[in-house]
Design an enzyme around this catalytic site. Structure first.
Site: not given
Length: 236
Positions: A224, A142
């Site tokens: 970002e 993950y």
């Protein structure tokens, strides 16, 4: 101008909160889920539309998005997780985790980009995780997928700035969701202690961050990774 927003994995948890917030913001929202009944139930509750497809299935994903028509805002939220030491995670399990959390992001993003490029405007926000920035014990596959989508998003931001398309990641820390409550009380206490604020976040707090990133006020924000994690990435 009313924007069309596609929120994957919008039937429950963080995705449901994001879809509801974007409806409140005035967007025409389409939410997705693997199960159409669950997606429709949530969509009807908030005044959205629902479609069903598995983001891990590239062909089905592209076909479904093409049928929707132009999408102005894409929120890549659909995700899958599995807790366990990596040596004990079967190949099929970690391949599924990568297929949903990484391949699904790539498929959805590639499907919506041509329309955004043609219109000269777009917002792409991928719901990442602080696991992608700092790693996660017992969650290696993950974390790998979430780290990859951060790099992917930065690349998409570079490629598409010329079209006035922004691409950003919103990375939650431990958020109060049914999925998190599947963890043991001890595990929840440990991840909560890793935050600076010493509490769990809420889906609505993540939704607020996504709402900002897709707004006109964030038109100068791209590439970002915004943490919504109570300061988890600060460590210490």
């Amino acid at each position: 101008m009313r924007r069309t927003a596609l929120v994957t994995g919008g039937s429950y948890g963080i995705g449901a909160a994001i879809a509801e917030r974007l409806v409140a913001d005035g967007a025409e929202v389409i939410l997705t889920g693997r199960k159409l009944d669950a997606a429709r139930q949530q969509a009807e509750r908030i005044g959205a539309r629902a479609v069903a497809f598995d983001v891990a299935d590239h062909a089905a994903t592209v076909a479904a998005i093409e049928r929707l028509g132009p999408v102005d805002i894409l929120v890549n939220n659909a995700g899958a997780d599995h807790f366990g030491w990596f040596t004990q995670v079967p190949y099929e399990t970690w391949k599924r985790i990568l297929a949903v959390n990484l391949d699904g992001v790539l498929s959805c993003t590639q499907a919506v980009l041509p329309g955004m490029q043609e219109s000269g405007w777009g917002r792409i926000v991928t719901v990442g995780s602080e696991a992608g920035r700092i790693g996660s014990k017992g969650n290696a596959a993950y974390a790998a997928a979430k780290g990859a989508v951060i790099a992917f998003t930065k690349s998409i931001a570079r490629e598409n700035a010329r079209f006035a398309i922004t691409a950003n990641v919103c990375s939650p820390g431990p958020i109060e969701t049914p999925l998190l409550r599947e963890m043991s009380e001890h595990a929840i206490a440990v991840v909560t202690e890793q935050t600076q604020l010493k509490r769990l976040g809420t889906p609505q707090e993540v939704a607020a961050a996504v709402s900002f990133l897709v707004s006109e006020e964030a038109s100068y924000v791209t590439g970002e990774n915004l943490g919504v994690s109570g300061g988890m990435a600060l460590g210490g």
